[in-house]
Design an enzyme around this catalytic site. Sequence first.
Site, PDB file in Angstrom:
ATOM      1  N   ARG A   1      20.545  28.087  10.645  1.00 23.14           N
ATOM      2  CA  ARG A   1      21.787  27.487  10.140  1.00 23.14           C
ATOM      3  C   ARG A   1      22.767  27.321  11.284  1.00 23.14           C
ATOM      4  NH1 ARG A   1      25.799  30.682   6.040  1.00 23.14           N
ATOM      5  NH2 ARG A   1      26.934  31.157   7.954  1.00 23.14           N
TER       6      ARG A   1
ATOM      7  N   CYS B   1      27.034  26.587  11.334  1.00 24.04           N
ATOM      8  CA  CYS B   1      28.201  26.472  10.453  1.00 24.04           C
ATOM      9  C   CYS B   1      29.424  26.189  11.311  1.00 24.04           C
ATOM     10  CB  CYS B   1      28.372  27.776   9.671  1.00 24.04           C
ATOM     11  SG  CYS B   1      29.707  27.720   8.472  1.00 24.04           S
TER      12      CYS B   1
END
Length: 126
Positions: free
Chosen positions: A103, A105
Amino acid sequence: MSKVITSKKAPDAIGPYSHGNVFGELIFTSGQLPVCKEKGGIVDGGVAEQSRQSLENLRSVLEAGGGDMNTVVKTTCYLANIDDFAAFNKVYAEFFTTECPARSCFAVKDLPMGALVEIEAIAYRK
Ligand SMILES: C=C(N)C(=O)O
């Protein structure tokens, strides 16, 4: 050759893009805003409700493309306010429970429709 994904469950795109594309065994989704297809517009509530809606929309697009949350290999998540990071993570962890995908972010200046969150993913087909 890639194939456009159109989900009956996800809200319509708000610009010139598709819900996602399948290329070979890979699924590339567009960023999913916290828009409720039934009600229209951004879902009521704060970052927790918006994160949940974006993730539900993401799930719908993935399923339309032949994947699911368990086949996600990478997400990119955009927040309008980095102060929402902890609340966002709490909801995100409900959707990715084991072997979390990679991920990235980011907090960004603004998101379309004044959303607090937008999430996109790369996944593989089952
Ligand atoms: C919401 C989007 N994914 C967009 O505008 O590209």
